[in-house]
Design an enzyme around this catalytic site. Structure first.
Site, PDB file in Angstrom:
ATOM      1  N   LYS A 205      43.901  14.878 -32.619  1.00 39.99           N
ATOM      2  CA  LYS A 205      44.688  14.473 -31.446  1.00 39.99           C
ATOM      3  C   LYS A 205      45.548  15.623 -30.895  1.00 39.99           C
ATOM      4  CE  LYS A 205      43.133  10.441 -32.617  1.00 39.99           C
ATOM      5  NZ  LYS A 205      41.723  10.297 -32.286  1.00 39.99           N
TER       6      LYS A 205
ATOM      7  N   GLY B 226      43.135   4.240 -34.189  1.00 38.29           N
ATOM      8  CA  GLY B 226      43.024   2.793 -34.299  1.00 38.29           C
ATOM      9  C   GLY B 226      44.333   2.121 -34.669  1.00 38.29           C
TER      10      GLY B 226
ATOM     11  N   TYR C 272      58.626   7.634 -26.913  1.00 36.28           N
ATOM     12  CA  TYR C 272      58.265   6.230 -26.980  1.00 36.28           C
ATOM     13  C   TYR C 272      58.484   5.628 -25.596  1.00 36.28           C
ATOM     14  CZ  TYR C 272      58.238   1.380 -28.591  1.00 36.28           C
ATOM     15  OH  TYR C 272      57.953   0.067 -28.778  1.00 36.28           O
TER      16      TYR C 272
ATOM     17  N   HIS D 231      48.233   0.408 -21.368  1.00 35.62           N
ATOM     18  CA  HIS D 231      47.127   1.215 -21.888  1.00 35.62           C
ATOM     19  C   HIS D 231      46.003   1.171 -20.862  1.00 35.62           C
ATOM     20  CE1 HIS D 231      44.331   2.648 -25.151  1.00 35.62           C
ATOM     21  NE2 HIS D 231      43.488   2.184 -24.246  1.00 35.62           N
TER      22      HIS D 231
ATOM     23  N   ARG E 118      32.668   7.652 -28.230  1.00 40.40           N
ATOM     24  CA  ARG E 118      31.689   6.656 -28.665  1.00 40.40           C
ATOM     25  C   ARG E 118      31.652   5.530 -27.639  1.00 40.40           C
ATOM     26  NH1 ARG E 118      35.865   3.098 -29.826  1.00 40.40           N
ATOM     27  NH2 ARG E 118      37.591   4.087 -30.894  1.00 40.40           N
TER      28      ARG E 118
END
Lengths: 455, 172
Positions: A118, A165, A203, A209, A294
């Site tokens: 990341k 995840g 934050y 999202h 993916r």
């Protein structure tokens, strides 16, 4: 098709069915790798051939690269489709495929490695002049972390560079907590991912999202198929997804999708992928989060509004053919919503509930899609994740799509195992969801309120 | 005492294989209920005794009748896993593949096979090799006896759990 005539599918559950269907429509033979627990599964029955690759434990079966390669060679498969999860984003599988003359259906192992880290991915995006969440490079000691945290401000997130995840993320509310959490999290993350590297990040309390579906072929063409909104999450796991996003204006859509294409082009990406962004609703700004290399669980909502079969595109791209459409030919129509139905007890802190499904009756009707591997009499094994089905509805607009979802959830009949269907039905009744006025923390707040105020 | 994932899996396996219908485990602040009854592992509640009882050892759904009209069409194709294996004659002990891989009867192509039908084997004798990506696993007989039948082809891929040999055990 092209140079792929037989595909080994290294996955299970609904995505195995999804890949089998795409292969069949293209006239490609399918070999399904199954563990002992999945020998009699629906995808094992649908595939042209199933081979047992090991015991139920995924570490010895679905995650065993050597055995998968041997199975592909032994059955004469020219390609491996990894699905999502398991080995889908492991560069080692892509490398092993290459060494054995098997086509890995996905990007190169180098891309998997670069995007899997990341920190590296964010640096790359910053270098392109695109926005990333205000945050740090890796943190090494408490002193440095404290200094960095003052620039970013509290509350902030402590994240694992190797995480994903939703795992390896900790909220730090104030400066005093930082040194202790740094120590504890680093040890945890080291144990979970084999890499204890951490970084800090702003934050964003009122975030959505937003992710963009992209496709890139071997000829260097890259297109996007619009965005998905996956803001309804529990413990960083997506629960309900939709496309398009109700929180994105036409201008913002254009900017986000263009950013996703720029990132994809810069790494000569091959295959289907998703570029994830955080939208700060208070500031109206978006930031690159990460790239998923993916097919995604929630890909059907994009398929429903675009009419493009994303798994078939993956197969076409892997066989060396160019994309079946150009950006100008992409037409996004209407609205689609997806609910993830899992074998979990919503009123018991989402405890997994494996067991035998006695009755399984999917909702009928137009514009209702069910991606699943379940049927009446199926034993949900305790070894894998709890996803039973994805219920997807389409409507001419958002209201119609949600109304159809409400009906479909209420018509879905499952007994024998507890599912999240009643929970999902309650969630989509909420005014905030109907009005599209939610953020990534909304579902957790709703759950907390429910707990404190039982009906 | 606390339970990890493996412990829970063990419990599931035990329950699946057992005749018990429900397991209720309380230890410290952990309360685990595993149930094979109708309604699955719903909210913890005292058994009412009024539920339809399933005969021990029979899972409820296995007793279900033919599919009802209106259900998703049943797949008619038989499970296309490997060819059906010969029924194991009484008194013969199977040796099965511990992993998917390529089955070799001899250590090198030009060497004689480890065993042939009719040979006597000891428990620790190697009977074949299963290769998984250049890793050569020597498979032991695990039983003392006479090789009654070789059930896999030299050089062929065998699946996890596939029958390789049938041994006629010899008592000491």
């Amino acid at each position: 098709m092209g140079n792929i005539s037989k595909v080994l599918i290294a996955n299970r559950g609904e995505i195995a069915n999804r890949v089998i269907r795409a292969c069949r429509e293209l006239g490609i033979f399918t070999v399904l790798a199954v563990s002992e627990a999945d020998r009699d599964s629906l995808p094992a029955q649908l595939a042209d051939r199933a081979v047992c690759i090991g015991p139920a434990q995924s570490s010895a079966s679905y995650l065993n690269i050597g055995v998968l390669i041997t199975a592909a060679l032994g059955t004469g498969a020219d390609a491996i489709h990894p699905g999502y999860g398991f080995l889908a984003e492991q560069p080692q599988l892509a490398t092993a495929c290459q060494q054995n003359g098997i086509k890995f259906i996905g990007p190169s192992s180098q891309t998997l490695r670069d995007m899997g880290n990341k920190l590296m991915a964010r640096q790359m995006v910053r270098d392109l002049g695109l926005p990333t969440i205000p945050g740090s490079q890796k943190v090494s000691d408490p002193q440095q972390a404290t200094e960095l945290s003052q620039e970013i401000g509290f509350p902030l997130l402590l994240k694992a560079a190797a995480g994903g995840g939703g795992r390896g993320i900790v909220v730090v509310n104030e400066a005093a907590e930082l040194p202790g959490l740094l120590d504890a999290t680093s040890a945890e993350v080291e144990a979970a991912f084999g890499d204890g590297t951490l970084f800090l990040e702003r934050y964003i309390p009122n975030a959505r999202h937003i992710e963009v579906q992209i496709l890139g072929d071997q000829q260097g063409n890259v297109i996007h198929l619009g965005e998905r909104d996956c803001s309804i999450q529990r413990r960083y796991q997506k629960v309900i997804e939709e496309a398009p996003s109700p929180a994105v204006s036409a201008q913002l859509r254009e900017d986000i999708c263009q950013a996703a294409v720029t990132i994809t082009e810069s790494i000569a990406y091959e295959g289907a992928g998703t570029v994830e962004f955080v939208l700060d609703q208070d500031r109206g700004e978006f930031y690159f989060l990460e790239m998923n290399t993916r097919i995604q669980v929630e890909h059907p909502v994009t398929e429903m509004i675009s009419g493009v079969d994303l798994v078939q595109e993956q197969l076409r791209i892997a066989s060396g053919e160019p994309l079946s459409l150009s950006q100008d030919q992409v037409r996004l129509t209407g609205h689609a919503v997806e609910c993830r139905i899992t074998a979990e007890s919503a009123h018991n802190d989402f405890q997994p509930c494996p067991g035998r499904i006695e009755k399984w009756k999917r909702p009928p009707g137009e514009h209702v899609r069910v991606d699943t591997h379940c049927y009446s009499g199926y034993l949900v094994p305790p070894y894998y994740d709890s996803l039973l089905a994805k219920l997807i509805t389409w409507g001419q607009d958002r209201d119609q799509a949600i109304e159809r979802m409400q009906l479909a959830l209420d018509e879905f009949q499952v007994s024998g195992v507890e599912t999240t269907i009643p929970f999902l039905s309650q969630v989509i009744k909420q005014a905030a969801f109907r009005e599209g006025k939610t953020n990534t923390r909304w579902l957790e707040k709703y759950l907390k309120a429910q707990k404190e105020q039982p009906e | 005492m606390s339970l990890n994932d493996d412990d829970i899996k063990q419990i599931f396996r035990f329950m699946d294989a057992s005749d018990f219908e429900e397991l209720n485990l309380k230890t410290g602040d952990l309360h685990l209920i595993v149930s094979k009854r109708k309604g699955g592992c719903a909210t913890p509640q005292a058994p009412t005794g009024t539920e339809a009882q399933t005969p021990p050892g029979q899972r409820p759904a296995q007793a279900a009748g033919p599919p009802e009209i209106g259900e998703a069409p049943e797949v008619v194709k038989p499970v296309p896993t490997r060819a059906p294996e010969p029924a194991i004659e009484e008194g013969l002990t199977p040796i099965t593949a511990p992993t998917l891989g390529v089955f070799y009867q001899s250590p090198k192509p030009e060497s004689p096979p480890f065993v042939q039908e009719g040979d006597l084997v000891e428990e620790n004798d190697t009977v074949c090799i299963i290769e998984v990506m250049k890793l050569f696993n020597h498979i032991k007989a695990g039983v003392k006896g006479r090789v009654a039948k070789i059930c896999a082809d030299n050089g062929a891929m065998v699946e996890h759990g596939q029958l390789l040999f049938l041994i006629e055990p010899e008592s000491n």
